[in-house]
Enzyme design. Structure first.
Site, PDB file in Angstrom:
ATOM      1  N   ALA A 143      -9.711  -1.103   9.057  1.00  0.00           N
ATOM      2  CA  ALA A 143      -8.846  -2.214   8.634  1.00  0.00           C
ATOM      3  C   ALA A 143      -8.244  -2.937   9.834  1.00  0.00           C
ATOM      4  O   ALA A 143      -7.198  -3.564   9.727  1.00  0.00           O
ATOM      5  CB  ALA A 143      -7.758  -1.683   7.715  1.00  0.00           C
ATOM      6  N   ASN A 220     -11.318  10.075   9.435  1.00  0.00           N
ATOM      7  CA  ASN A 220     -11.316   8.694   8.956  1.00  0.00           C
ATOM      8  C   ASN A 220     -11.966   7.773   9.988  1.00  0.00           C
ATOM      9  O   ASN A 220     -11.552   7.752  11.146  1.00  0.00           O
ATOM     10  CB  ASN A 220      -9.884   8.217   8.651  1.00  0.00           C
ATOM     11  CG  ASN A 220      -9.189   9.095   7.618  1.00  0.00           C
ATOM     12  OD1 ASN A 220      -8.107   9.608   7.858  1.00  0.00           O
ATOM     13  ND2 ASN A 220      -9.825   9.292   6.483  1.00  0.00           N
ATOM     14  N   ASP A 275       0.390   7.109   9.874  1.00  0.00           N
ATOM     15  CA  ASP A 275      -0.408   5.875   9.990  1.00  0.00           C
ATOM     16  C   ASP A 275       0.128   4.842   8.985  1.00  0.00           C
ATOM     17  O   ASP A 275      -0.623   4.049   8.415  1.00  0.00           O
ATOM     18  CB  ASP A 275      -1.907   6.148   9.756  1.00  0.00           C
ATOM     19  CG  ASP A 275      -2.794   4.990  10.210  1.00  0.00           C
ATOM     20  OD1 ASP A 275      -2.285   4.024  10.817  1.00  0.00           O
ATOM     21  OD2 ASP A 275      -4.010   5.034   9.944  1.00  0.00           O
TER      22      ASP A 275
END
Ligand SMILES: [Zn+2]
Length: 383
Positions: A143, A220, A275
């Site tokens: 992102a 991730n 995060d």
């Protein structure tokens, strides 16, 4: 000024004692009293009635809170984040950048320096910056905004570091120039960290040999474990001396993966992070993330493409999830909320309830939500 916090269940790495007391003088913990010891006179005595007393949490990966993002580049944004993070039990954090322009990064570093230079804050302490990007592989952008990606550039890190300290840099280790970049970060005393990567295990071995010991939001946006190519996930599991960040919101990692990682890595090498983006602590809706729009539904932030865009996790809830999933003793789990962060990033005298340590302390209810928070020995939050 002497403060005594009495009748506490003290939980610190390898320690769990009921009915104990902590003495604070100025900024430091100056003595721990066991249940059978008599207590001295103090200027202020706080009876916490058996509640848990923990080292304040250290969030080394946080972008935002309560509508503000670190990269807004204003003192107001950092001030609001730092105050609100106290409610989550966080007493120190690394302001974490997004992949944005150099001008925006520079403004952010100037704001951080100005904010840290004040000494009147009743807020969490900003101990430095975690640069997340902009040195990412365009195929693993997650992102982050693809418009501002660039190759590893130590000149940019040095320019920013001269304004306010960089403590950690997350980048794709397979990019051109990444080996030299790793070497120079290690020389500068900045922790290099694998992130957003399509690297093979052979790439990982090269940066590990140069001193890289961190992996950002483990699993991730990184090469997964495959039986013929173990990738970065395999590298993080194989190398016992590597620290891994975990986002334990049960969105970024499923409960079984959280359990598995704790079994393999153990509490000595795991660091819980949030995060969190600016929607943390806010209601569902649309929020800016590095010039893009994320929609938050039921606390899960996504770009229109469906990619998960950071978390809305409040720090103490991550500990709550991990405690529920692993069932591990708290004197083990508190290593993952502050001690591992402090020792691996050289944040001195933080992360333990021990004589001589800085009095960053939280008093928690059974769900780990803090009811009292101390930073530098000063009470800065009461619920
Ligand atoms: Zn991040």
């Amino acid at each position: 000024m002497k403060t005594l916090i009495k009748n506490a269940r003290i939980i610190s790495p390898d320690i769990d004692i009921n009915n104990a007391s902590v003495q604070i003088e100025d900024k430091l913990i100056t003595r721990i009293y066991l249940p059978d010891e008599s207590l001295p006179h103090a200027d202020s005595v706080i009876d916490v009635k058996g509640k848990m007393l923990l080292p304040g949490f250290i969030d080394i990966h946080v972008h935002g809170r309560s509508g503000y993002d670190f990269c807004d580049g204003t003192v107001e944004a950092i001030d609001n984040m730092a105050r609100k993070k106290l409610e989550d039990g966080v007493t120190s954090f690394l302001g974490t950048t997004l992949t944005v322009s150099e001008a925006q990064l520079t403004a952010t570093f100037h704001a951080a320096a100005e904010y840290a230079g004040r000494n009147d804050q009743a807020s969490a302490r900003i101990t430095g910056v975690h640069l997340e990007g902009p040195f990412f592989n365009s195929k693993c952008v997650g992102a982050q905004n693809p418009e501002f990606l660039r190759l590893p550039d130590i000149g940019l890190v040095k320019r920013l570091h001269s304004i306010f300290p960089v403590k950690k840099v997350s980048y794709s280790i397979e990019l051109e120039g990444a080996l030299d970049f790793t070497r120079q970060l290690v020389d500068m005393g900045i922790m290099p960290s694998c992130a957003h990567s399509a690297a093979k295990y052979s790439d990982f071995k090269k940066v590990w040999a140069l001193g890289l010991r961190h992996m950002t939001h483990f699993c991730n946006v990184m090469t997964p474990l495959h039986h013929l190519e173990v990738g970065l996930v395999g590298g993080g599991l194989l190398h016992k001396d590597v620290f891994i960040e975990m986002i334990c919101d049960k969105i970024h990692l499923c409960p079984e993966m959280i359990q598995l990682l704790f079994e393999i890595k153990g509490t000595d090498k795991i660091m819980l992070v949030t995060d969190a983006m600016r929607a943390a602590g806010m209601s569902d809706g649309e929020y800016d993330i590095g010039g893009m729009t994320a929609s938050v539904k039921n606390g899960c932030a996504r770009l229109s493409s469906g990619v998960v865009a950071g978390s809305t996790l409040l720090y103490y809830r991550g500990l709550h999830n991990v405690h529920e999933i692993t069932g591990l003793p708290l004197k083990e789990l508190v290593k993952t909320t502050s001690w591992n962060q402090a020792r691996s990033l050289g944040l001195e005298r933080l992360g333990k309830i021990e004589t001589g340590y800085i009095a960053d302390i939280i008093i928690c209810d059974n769900d780990f939500s803090p009811s009292l928070v101390f930073v530098d020995g000063r009470q800065v939050f009461v619920r």
